[in-house]
Write a protein that holds these residues in place. Structure first.
Motif, PDB file in Angstrom:
ATOM      1  N   VAL A 156      -6.787  -4.283  12.134  1.00 47.39           N
ATOM      2  CA  VAL A 156      -7.693  -4.855  13.131  1.00 47.39           C
ATOM      3  C   VAL A 156      -8.699  -5.788  12.451  1.00 47.39           C
ATOM      4  CG1 VAL A 156      -9.544  -4.304  14.760  1.00 47.39           C
ATOM      5  CG2 VAL A 156      -7.430  -2.984  14.776  1.00 47.39           C
ATOM      6  N   GLU A 157      -9.218  -5.387  11.315  1.00 45.73           N
ATOM      7  CA  GLU A 157     -10.177  -6.227  10.580  1.00 45.73           C
ATOM      8  C   GLU A 157      -9.519  -7.525  10.113  1.00 45.73           C
ATOM      9  OE1 GLU A 157     -13.488  -5.977  10.097  1.00 45.73           O
ATOM     10  OE2 GLU A 157     -13.352  -4.319  11.513  1.00 45.73           O
ATOM     11  N   ARG A 172      -6.772   4.503   8.517  1.00 47.47           N
ATOM     12  CA  ARG A 172      -7.289   3.438   7.642  1.00 47.47           C
ATOM     13  C   ARG A 172      -6.431   2.180   7.728  1.00 47.47           C
ATOM     14  NH1 ARG A 172      -8.980   6.922   2.292  1.00 47.47           N
ATOM     15  NH2 ARG A 172     -10.798   7.901   3.227  1.00 47.47           N
ATOM     16  N   GLU A 173      -5.115   2.351   7.814  1.00 47.05           N
ATOM     17  CA  GLU A 173      -4.232   1.192   7.927  1.00 47.05           C
ATOM     18  C   GLU A 173      -4.455   0.466   9.244  1.00 47.05           C
ATOM     19  OE1 GLU A 173      -0.331   2.784   7.287  1.00 47.05           O
ATOM     20  OE2 GLU A 173      -0.665   3.023   5.144  1.00 47.05           O
ATOM     21  N   LYS A 174      -4.637   1.225  10.335  1.00 47.09           N
ATOM     22  CA  LYS A 174      -4.883   0.621  11.636  1.00 47.09           C
ATOM     23  C   LYS A 174      -6.209  -0.140  11.617  1.00 47.09           C
ATOM     24  CE  LYS A 174      -4.241   3.248  15.218  1.00 47.09           C
ATOM     25  NZ  LYS A 174      -4.451   4.198  16.330  1.00 47.09           N
ATOM     26  N   MET A 219       0.828  -1.184   0.000  1.00 50.50           N
ATOM     27  CA  MET A 219       0.000   0.000   0.000  1.00 50.50           C
ATOM     28  C   MET A 219       0.878   1.255   0.000  1.00 50.50           C
ATOM     29  SD  MET A 219      -3.056   1.023   2.600  1.00 50.50           S
ATOM     30  CE  MET A 219      -4.105  -0.304   2.064  1.00 50.50           C
ATOM     31  N   ASN A 220       1.945   1.234   0.774  1.00 52.82           N
ATOM     32  CA  ASN A 220       2.818   2.400   0.829  1.00 52.82           C
ATOM     33  C   ASN A 220       3.522   2.645  -0.495  1.00 52.82           C
ATOM     34  OD1 ASN A 220       2.183   3.083   3.446  1.00 52.82           O
ATOM     35  ND2 ASN A 220       3.791   1.811   4.317  1.00 52.82           N
ATOM     36  N   GLU A 221       3.842   1.556  -1.236  1.00 47.26           N
ATOM     37  CA  GLU A 221       4.486   1.726  -2.535  1.00 47.26           C
ATOM     38  C   GLU A 221       3.544   2.425  -3.513  1.00 47.26           C
ATOM     39  OE1 GLU A 221       4.576  -2.133  -2.128  1.00 47.26           O
ATOM     40  OE2 GLU A 221       6.378  -2.098  -0.887  1.00 47.26           O
ATOM     41  N   ALA A 222       2.261   2.085  -3.450  1.00 47.09           N
ATOM     42  CA  ALA A 222       1.285   2.714  -4.333  1.00 47.09           C
ATOM     43  C   ALA A 222       1.143   4.196  -4.004  1.00 47.09           C
ATOM     44  CB  ALA A 222      -0.067   2.020  -4.214  1.00 47.09           C
ATOM     45  N   ARG A 223       1.157   4.517  -2.712  1.00 50.62           N
ATOM     46  CA  ARG A 223       1.060   5.925  -2.318  1.00 50.62           C
ATOM     47  C   ARG A 223       2.305   6.690  -2.730  1.00 50.62           C
ATOM     48  NH1 ARG A 223      -1.226   4.490   3.416  1.00 50.62           N
ATOM     49  NH2 ARG A 223      -3.384   4.154   2.851  1.00 50.62           N
ATOM     50  N   VAL A 257      -3.164  16.101   7.236  1.00 50.29           N
ATOM     51  CA  VAL A 257      -4.487  15.472   7.337  1.00 50.29           C
ATOM     52  C   VAL A 257      -4.507  14.165   6.559  1.00 50.29           C
ATOM     53  CG1 VAL A 257      -6.930  15.733   6.750  1.00 50.29           C
ATOM     54  CG2 VAL A 257      -5.679  17.644   7.742  1.00 50.29           C
ATOM     55  N   ILE A 258      -3.945  14.158   5.373  1.00 51.45           N
ATOM     56  CA  ILE A 258      -3.907  12.940   4.560  1.00 51.45           C
ATOM     57  C   ILE A 258      -3.102  11.854   5.262  1.00 51.45           C
ATOM     58  CG2 ILE A 258      -3.019  11.959   2.406  1.00 51.45           C
ATOM     59  CD1 ILE A 258      -3.881  14.583   1.042  1.00 51.45           C
ATOM     60  N   ALA A 259      -1.985  12.225   5.873  1.00 51.94           N
ATOM     61  CA  ALA A 259      -1.173  11.242   6.597  1.00 51.94           C
ATOM     62  C   ALA A 259      -1.953  10.645   7.759  1.00 51.94           C
ATOM     63  CB  ALA A 259       0.114  11.890   7.094  1.00 51.94           C
TER      64      ALA A 259
END
Length: 62
Positions: A40-41, A34-36, A1-5, A26-28
């Protein structure tokens, strides 16, 4: 996910304006939340499917 960002991360003037206006902050924070939530999910799904034991903080809540 971080590579895509990182691939679509703004550069130059757009990056500067994002930092100065606080949009980057704010985006960070949104990405971190969302990652957290996703982690959890994933852990809940793994516990439900028996691939992972319940974390100690969740053990007594069944």
């Amino acid at each position: 996910m971080n590579e895509a960002r990182a691939a679509v991360k703004p550069t130059g003037l757009a990056a500067f304006l994002g930092r100065v206006t606080g949009v980057a902050f704010v985006i960070a924070k949104i990405h971190k939340h969302r990652e957290k939530t996703a982690l959890v999910e994933r852990q809940r799904d793994d516990v439900a499917q028996g691939r992972l034991e319940a974390p100690l903080s969740q053990a007594g809540k069944n």
